[in-house]
Design an enzyme around this catalytic site. Sequence first.
Site, PDB file in Angstrom:
ATOM      1  N   HIS A 166       0.793  -1.234   0.000  1.00 32.25           N
ATOM      2  CA  HIS A 166       0.000   0.000   0.000  1.00 32.25           C
ATOM      3  C   HIS A 166       0.822   1.280   0.000  1.00 32.25           C
ATOM      4  O   HIS A 166       0.267   2.365  -0.147  1.00 32.25           O
ATOM      5  CB  HIS A 166      -0.976   0.012   1.190  1.00 32.25           C
ATOM      6  CG  HIS A 166      -2.322   0.581   0.823  1.00 32.25           C
ATOM      7  ND1 HIS A 166      -3.449   0.365   1.583  1.00 32.25           N
ATOM      8  CD2 HIS A 166      -2.709   1.354  -0.209  1.00 32.25           C
ATOM      9  CE1 HIS A 166      -4.484   1.002   1.033  1.00 32.25           C
ATOM     10  NE2 HIS A 166      -4.058   1.605  -0.069  1.00 32.25           N
TER      11      HIS A 166
ATOM     12  N   ASP B  95      -9.875  -0.272   4.156  1.00 30.22           N
ATOM     13  CA  ASP B  95      -8.671  -0.854   4.753  1.00 30.22           C
ATOM     14  C   ASP B  95      -8.952  -1.195   6.214  1.00 30.22           C
ATOM     15  O   ASP B  95      -9.723  -0.498   6.882  1.00 30.22           O
ATOM     16  CB  ASP B  95      -7.548   0.203   4.682  1.00 30.22           C
ATOM     17  CG  ASP B  95      -6.139  -0.365   4.794  1.00 30.22           C
ATOM     18  OD1 ASP B  95      -5.242   0.192   4.131  1.00 30.22           O
ATOM     19  OD2 ASP B  95      -5.938  -1.366   5.526  1.00 30.22           O
TER      20      ASP B  95
ATOM     21  N   HIS C 187      -6.631  -0.838   8.231  1.00 27.64           N
ATOM     22  CA  HIS C 187      -5.642   0.076   8.804  1.00 27.64           C
ATOM     23  C   HIS C 187      -5.811   1.484   8.258  1.00 27.64           C
ATOM     24  O   HIS C 187      -6.290   1.678   7.148  1.00 27.64           O
ATOM     25  CB  HIS C 187      -4.232  -0.436   8.482  1.00 27.64           C
ATOM     26  CG  HIS C 187      -4.052  -1.890   8.787  1.00 27.64           C
ATOM     27  ND1 HIS C 187      -4.197  -2.871   7.825  1.00 27.64           N
ATOM     28  CD2 HIS C 187      -3.757  -2.541   9.936  1.00 27.64           C
ATOM     29  CE1 HIS C 187      -3.999  -4.054   8.366  1.00 27.64           C
ATOM     30  NE2 HIS C 187      -3.733  -3.894   9.652  1.00 27.64           N
TER      31      HIS C 187
ATOM     32  N   ASP D 257      -3.191   3.631   7.784  1.00 23.29           N
ATOM     33  CA  ASP D 257      -2.057   3.935   6.892  1.00 23.29           C
ATOM     34  C   ASP D 257      -1.706   5.417   6.911  1.00 23.29           C
ATOM     35  O   ASP D 257      -1.369   5.997   5.872  1.00 23.29           O
ATOM     36  CB  ASP D 257      -2.366   3.491   5.457  1.00 23.29           C
ATOM     37  CG  ASP D 257      -2.507   1.985   5.330  1.00 23.29           C
ATOM     38  OD1 ASP D 257      -2.354   1.300   6.357  1.00 23.29           O
ATOM     39  OD2 ASP D 257      -2.791   1.492   4.223  1.00 23.29           O
TER      40      ASP D 257
ATOM     41  N   HIS E 252       4.233   1.187   4.043  1.00 27.01           N
ATOM     42  CA  HIS E 252       2.836   0.858   3.673  1.00 27.01           C
ATOM     43  C   HIS E 252       1.868   1.237   4.783  1.00 27.01           C
ATOM     44  O   HIS E 252       0.658   1.212   4.583  1.00 27.01           O
ATOM     45  CB  HIS E 252       2.691  -0.606   3.265  1.00 27.01           C
ATOM     46  CG  HIS E 252       2.652  -1.576   4.419  1.00 27.01           C
ATOM     47  ND1 HIS E 252       1.997  -2.782   4.327  1.00 27.01           N
ATOM     48  CD2 HIS E 252       3.202  -1.525   5.665  1.00 27.01           C
ATOM     49  CE1 HIS E 252       2.127  -3.434   5.473  1.00 27.01           C
ATOM     50  NE2 HIS E 252       2.855  -2.699   6.303  1.00 27.01           N
TER      51      HIS E 252
ATOM     52  N   ASP F 119      -7.361  -1.792   0.051  1.00 24.35           N
ATOM     53  CA  ASP F 119      -6.416  -2.745   0.634  1.00 24.35           C
ATOM     54  C   ASP F 119      -7.198  -4.028   0.867  1.00 24.35           C
ATOM     55  O   ASP F 119      -8.180  -4.032   1.614  1.00 24.35           O
ATOM     56  CB  ASP F 119      -5.881  -2.189   1.956  1.00 24.35           C
ATOM     57  CG  ASP F 119      -4.790  -3.046   2.562  1.00 24.35           C
ATOM     58  OD1 ASP F 119      -3.891  -2.474   3.213  1.00 24.35           O
ATOM     59  OD2 ASP F 119      -4.830  -4.285   2.399  1.00 24.35           O
TER      60      ASP F 119
ATOM     61  N   ASP G 248      -6.836  -6.364   2.678  1.00 21.26           N
ATOM     62  CA  ASP G 248      -6.976  -6.749   4.087  1.00 21.26           C
ATOM     63  C   ASP G 248      -8.151  -6.060   4.772  1.00 21.26           C
ATOM     64  O   ASP G 248      -8.417  -6.297   5.957  1.00 21.26           O
ATOM     65  CB  ASP G 248      -5.670  -6.583   4.883  1.00 21.26           C
ATOM     66  CG  ASP G 248      -5.278  -5.137   5.141  1.00 21.26           C
ATOM     67  OD1 ASP G 248      -4.060  -4.879   5.252  1.00 21.26           O
ATOM     68  OD2 ASP G 248      -6.153  -4.250   5.259  1.00 21.26           O
TER      69      ASP G 248
ATOM     70  N   GLU H 277      -1.984  -5.284  -1.687  1.00 26.05           N
ATOM     71  CA  GLU H 277      -1.677  -6.138  -0.547  1.00 26.05           C
ATOM     72  C   GLU H 277      -2.087  -7.603  -0.708  1.00 26.05           C
ATOM     73  O   GLU H 277      -2.116  -8.340   0.276  1.00 26.05           O
ATOM     74  CB  GLU H 277      -2.218  -5.532   0.757  1.00 26.05           C
ATOM     75  CG  GLU H 277      -1.613  -4.177   1.089  1.00 26.05           C
ATOM     76  CD  GLU H 277      -0.202  -4.233   1.690  1.00 26.05           C
ATOM     77  OE1 GLU H 277       0.331  -5.343   1.891  1.00 26.05           O
ATOM     78  OE2 GLU H 277       0.356  -3.159   1.963  1.00 26.05           O
TER      79      GLU H 277
HETATM   80  N1  2BH Z   1      -0.129   0.498  11.509  1.00 28.59           N
HETATM   81  C1  2BH Z   1       0.852  -0.577  11.149  1.00 28.59           C
HETATM   82  C2  2BH Z   1       0.264  -1.517  10.102  1.00 28.59           C
HETATM   83  C3  2BH Z   1       0.324  -0.967   8.713  1.00 28.59           C
HETATM   84  C4  2BH Z   1      -0.555  -1.678   7.694  1.00 28.59           C
HETATM   85  C5  2BH Z   1      -0.453  -1.298   6.393  1.00 28.59           C
HETATM   86  B1  2BH Z   1      -1.502  -1.747   5.304  1.00 28.59           B
HETATM   87  O1  2BH Z   1      -2.799  -1.162   5.607  1.00 28.59           O
HETATM   88  O2  2BH Z   1      -1.092  -1.268   4.031  1.00 28.59           O
HETATM   89  O3  2BH Z   1      -1.690  -3.161   5.329  1.00 28.59           O
HETATM   90  C6  2BH Z   1       2.150   0.091  10.687  1.00 28.59           C
HETATM   91  O4  2BH Z   1       2.186   1.318  10.590  1.00 28.59           O
HETATM   92  O5  2BH Z   1       3.128  -0.640  10.433  1.00 28.59           O
HETATM   93 MN    MN Z   2      -3.296  -0.425   3.596  1.00 29.47          MN
HETATM   94 MN    MN Z   3      -4.289  -2.803   5.633  1.00 26.56          MN
HETATM   95 MN    MN Z   4      -0.592  -4.639   4.357  1.00 27.98          MN
END
Ligand code: 2BH
Ligand code: MN
Ligand code: MN
Ligand code: MN
Length: 314
Positions: A96, A119, A121, A123, A136, A227, A229, A272
């Site tokens: 991401h 998502d 998250h 991000d 990401h 995303d 996820d 992702e």
């Molecule tokens: N908040 C966590 C998880 C990040 C997740 C990223 B994704 O939404 O792109 O899966 C971080 O900052 O590492």
């Molecule tokens: Mn993401």
């Molecule tokens: Mn995510």
């Molecule tokens: Mn991810």
Amino acid sequence: HCVGIIGAPFSKGQQRDGVQRGADLIRAAGLVQKLKGQGCVVKDYGNLIFEDIPNDEPIGRLKTPRAVGRANELLAGAVLKIKSDGNTCVMLGGDHSLAIGSISGHAASRHELSVLWVDAHADINTPLTTPTGNIHGQPLSYLIHELHSKIPIIPHFSWLKPCVAAKDIVYIGLRDVDPEEHYILKHLGIKMFSMTEVDRLGIAKVMEQTCDHMFSKVKKPIHLSFDIDALDPSVSPATGTPAAGGLTYREGIYITEHICQTGLLSAVDMVEVNPKQGKTEDEIKSTVNAAVDLILSCFGRVREGSHEPDYQIP
Ligand SMILES: N[C@@H](CC/C=C/[B-](O)(O)O)C(=O)O
Ligand SMILES: [Mn+2]
Ligand SMILES: [Mn+2]
Ligand SMILES: [Mn+2]
């Protein structure tokens, strides 16, 4: 629908190998043929080629920052080209962090954007709040005007200018948000529908209120950053940061069906998908098929079916 597809086989916004294969897996599942089969004009712009950057040592907490900066500079140019050719852009990730380039390139073409971030998250960690250093988990912090003063100078990021206003962002699906991110979301007053709101309101009301928010002033082109996820791990297990209690397949499809019928969808990220995070072939298939179906629903597929306008019963 005129669709331009760009593959971004990139994984250095996080630490798990395999996510760079997402684009080709989604293609292999028949995305182009299926889009054409539902009446889309499709141009596949292929995959970006990301040169290796040696000695990409961490800067503060940031991991592989130069590779991430360079990859997104390339992607931004590609997305701008795809938009200039008159397409709705579909960016297939990769992780991401690629939203940095995708949204930058889109904004270079269409200026004012609404960003719908689906998502688990947020991000939105900054380089100074990130708990992992994985970019990401940070893309939105680089893109938002209101956080510009919180982003240090980073090699290979000099091309990047913030291009989105906090008021133009809506989240759906949040359920794994860091405290620092939560403060930022509240402080900036960013509109969010966490899984609590999805449960409380139901997805139809969430989409109604999402559109009310996005269209409250002027109607802007929509950038959907999806995303995989965001979906429940029972649907899309093959991803790097799964989180329990996600969107059902049906809720995900309702989101994309609804966004399609606004007629304002201008770019989509599908990121992702990581085959190496799937325990079985079936887990990978379920994840990839969900990604494909979500994209098809962005471009007119509806569950009730459809027929040729001039069809006659023989
Ligand atoms: N908040 C966590 C998880 C990040 C997740 C990223 B994704 O939404 O792109 O899966 C971080 O900052 O590492
Ligand atoms: Mn993401
Ligand atoms: Mn995510
Ligand atoms: Mn991810």
